[in-house]
Design a protein around this motif. Structure first.
Motif, short mmCIF file in Angstrom:
data_model
loop_
_atom_site.label_atom_id
_atom_site.label_comp_id
_atom_site.label_asym_id
_atom_site.label_seq_id
_atom_site.Cartn_x
_atom_site.Cartn_y
_atom_site.Cartn_z
N ASP A 84 0.84 -1.20 0.00
CA ASP A 84 0.00 0.00 0.00
C ASP A 84 0.87 1.25 0.00
O ASP A 84 2.06 1.19 0.31
CB ASP A 84 -0.92 -0.01 1.22
N SER A 85 0.25 2.37 -0.32
CA SER A 85 0.96 3.65 -0.34
C SER A 85 2.27 3.53 -1.12
O SER A 85 3.33 3.97 -0.68
CB SER A 85 1.25 4.13 1.08
N LEU A 86 2.18 2.95 -2.29
CA LEU A 86 3.37 2.70 -3.09
C LEU A 86 4.03 3.99 -3.54
O LEU A 86 3.35 4.99 -3.82
CB LEU A 86 3.04 1.82 -4.28
N LYS A 87 5.35 3.94 -3.62
CA LYS A 87 6.16 5.08 -4.03
C LYS A 87 6.96 4.71 -5.28
O LYS A 87 7.24 3.53 -5.50
CB LYS A 87 7.12 5.48 -2.92
N PRO A 88 7.36 5.68 -6.07
CA PRO A 88 8.19 5.36 -7.24
C PRO A 88 9.45 4.57 -6.89
O PRO A 88 9.88 3.72 -7.67
CB PRO A 88 8.53 6.74 -7.81
N GLU A 89 10.00 4.82 -5.71
CA GLU A 89 11.21 4.09 -5.31
C GLU A 89 10.95 2.63 -4.96
O GLU A 89 11.89 1.88 -4.71
CB GLU A 89 11.90 4.79 -4.12
#
Length: 124
Positions: A84-89
């Motif tokens: 969840d709350s995925l980030k580009p990194e």
């Protein structure tokens, strides 16, 4: 022979969610800790999360703690990684792994089974 069969992954926007699955056979599932690693282009492989063979112990990398959840489904002999709350990194190829010892040893990179990998891409 493929012992760990991965599914899930794909492309998602930042802030979104994905779920990865790693299915195996009952012999491996009941006796092994299982976990996830990832490798981004140009970077070294890094630990993500692991869970003990009874599901009572979990461990996470600091970079994903509070956002990712690892779990086991004994009916399906499958381990899941809810992201969840995925980030580009978080963009990387994610690999499933299994180890007959505890999740802390799996975290250190000790494994006797390794999945083929699945791509996760998070766009900004």
């Amino acid at each position: 022979q493929v012992h760990l069969v991965q599914s899930g992954g794909g492309l998602v926007q930042a802030g979104g969610s994905l779920r990865l699955a790693c299915a195996t056979n009952g012999r491996i599932f009941s006796s092994h800790s299982m976990g996830w690693f990832r490798q981004a282009p140009g970077k070294e492989r890094e630990f993500v999360a692991a869970i003990g063979c009874t599901g009572g112990v979990t461990t996470y990398a600091d970079s994903v703690k509070g956002r990712f959840t690892i779990s086991r489904d004994t009916a399906e002999d499958t381990v899941y990684l809810q992201m969840d709350s995925l980030k580009p990194e978080d963009t990387a190829v994610y690999y499933c792994a299994a180890n007959p010892s505890g999740p802390q040893l799996l975290r250190l990179g000790h494994h006797d089974y390794w999945g083929r990998g699945t791509q996760v891409t998070v766009s900004s």
